[in-house]
Motif scaffolding. Sequence first.
Motif: not given
Lengths: 325, 325
Positions: B57-70, B115-117
Amino acid sequence: MATIKDVAEKVGVSVTTVSRVLNNRGYLSEDLKRRVHEAMKELNYQPNELARSLFRKKSNIIGLIIPDISHPFFGEFAKHVEEQAYKNRYKILLCNSQLDNKKELDYISMLKASQVDGIIMGSHTLDTEEFTSINLPLVTLDRQLSDSIPYVSADHYKGGVLATKLLIRKGCRKIAHISGNLKLHLLAKTRYDGFMDTIKKAGIPHVVVETDLNGFKYHEYEQIVADLFRDHPDVDGVFASSDVIAAQVLKECRRLGKKVPDDVKVIGFDGIKLGEFITPELSTIQQPIKEIAKTSVKLLIDQINGKEVQRENILPVKLLEKETT
Amino acid sequence: MATIKDVAEKVGVSVTTVSRVLNNRGYLSEDLKRRVHEAMKELNYQPNELARSLFRKKSNIIGLIIPDISHPFFGEFAKHVEEQAYKNRYKILLCNSQLDNKKELDYISMLKASQVDGIIMGSHTLDTEEFTSINLPLVTLDRQLSDSIPYVSADHYKGGVLATKLLIRKGCRKIAHISGNLKLHLLAKTRYDGFMDTIKKAGIPHVVVETDLNGFKYHEYEQIVADLFRDHPDVDGVFASSDVIAAQVLKECRRLGKKVPDDVKVIGFDGIKLGEFITPELSTIQQPIKEIAKTSVKLLIDQINGKEVQRENILPVKLLEKETT
């Protein structure tokens, strides 16, 4: 204290139906909704988390709509929103609207489809009706939308007054204000009001230039600042409505051979990290970015949990006198 | 060409079971998984999107893991990732790891539960095993993890060579390199290799200082840069491994009364917007941030759709000679 059962009995419907109204799930006639809300009011019923959760499958996801994550103010804001959300076991769906009306609307319907639990709205192009039809817990940044939607904002008016007073105290004789978009009904616009009230009272010559649709287009700032000094070479004080614009003013002064702060005094707004890296170090009005983020997340989660929240949330700003004034 | 039915027949299980193995859904014994994968290999079976989607069941969500968005680099990266994802109807779940191992692990389990894709991993503290157990389409930024996980990276080695050659060509006689964390197995470390290979070949005195755990702690940079010039007052060229660190070098030079570029030449790395705002304008090695983001999203979506993707994706850097060299 009234319970959800009392409300159901008064309206003559089931507890499940009242819960559906509270969570706005499934088909509900306007008449039914009205009757439930009236009964809640009469009985002084406060929905609790349990009642709200009865029909609600929580995603524990918060939608964050901002104009541009790469703009330093919004980058720092998003960082703190994420931190606070994480502490409360919420995740952040990031929506970068690019101030594009179509993209904003599109994101709102995507967010509804993903069943986010609520939205923090830091972007600005939508009309009020588009917001009020969202039917999800909502908190706005820098924008008053309706009597029911809570908002968080720095005290922009006070910031405008502080910045202008500083330039006057430092002896500036012709002061320019580079404002954001004044047509959008943003609370940030009150920076302009603070400037105008203060400068008029002091009787000092002044000029206001407005940046275009708040679009964070750096080359556009370049042109606006160049035009300002061409048209008003005698400007000796500039209050820019963001640190990024102020940095552009410093660049242009350098290009023109104007010394800062001797020939021109410059003050920005926001208090982002960028200001520490440019030379001379930028004087600015610091927004309490972390507190703004913290308050936004708290107001949203409180609403998700069915709590009453305060509508107006204005947080104090701080004058940072550095080397450019 | 072999079909999923051929694989099922060979193993002696149903098509549904093979599909469950492909999508890693439900309870599956290690033995069963091994047998299915062996049969796939023998039959040279390429799973197609339909097969993958059968149970998914696709969520159409991608997880983005980064150290610091700022941090400006990651802010710009996230902006472009969001843009590309949006074009493909994917949303972004933003995970700001703060380089905290516990938070990274926690996010990965949260992402699986949501359930990210797939996941774009731009953060670095986890061990390889923790990554390989993710069992979701994955793309890493600046990090080689295993033979199966594709990665995207700028050509950091080339950048290190270009920066060092420029300082040598400009006549620097003692060159310092302020590197990121060299213990983490990041491809960014090859900036250091490019520096070392070039400087040794030229036989020029040099010094390397390493910033602590890549933590983007601005006051820590301040101390490191101050120590560098105290211990090596004769340094006349600095290659900093980020523009933010280079900005700190410029600040310290100014504090010490050293003129840039006359007394000290400085070059950064990244090519973020910040560099344009500091004075003098910063020379730097520009990473193709938009292309890196675009490639990362494409590689991830291709994997989600069951396509084969290229494992190594190194994108070219560019020398930007501005005013600090």
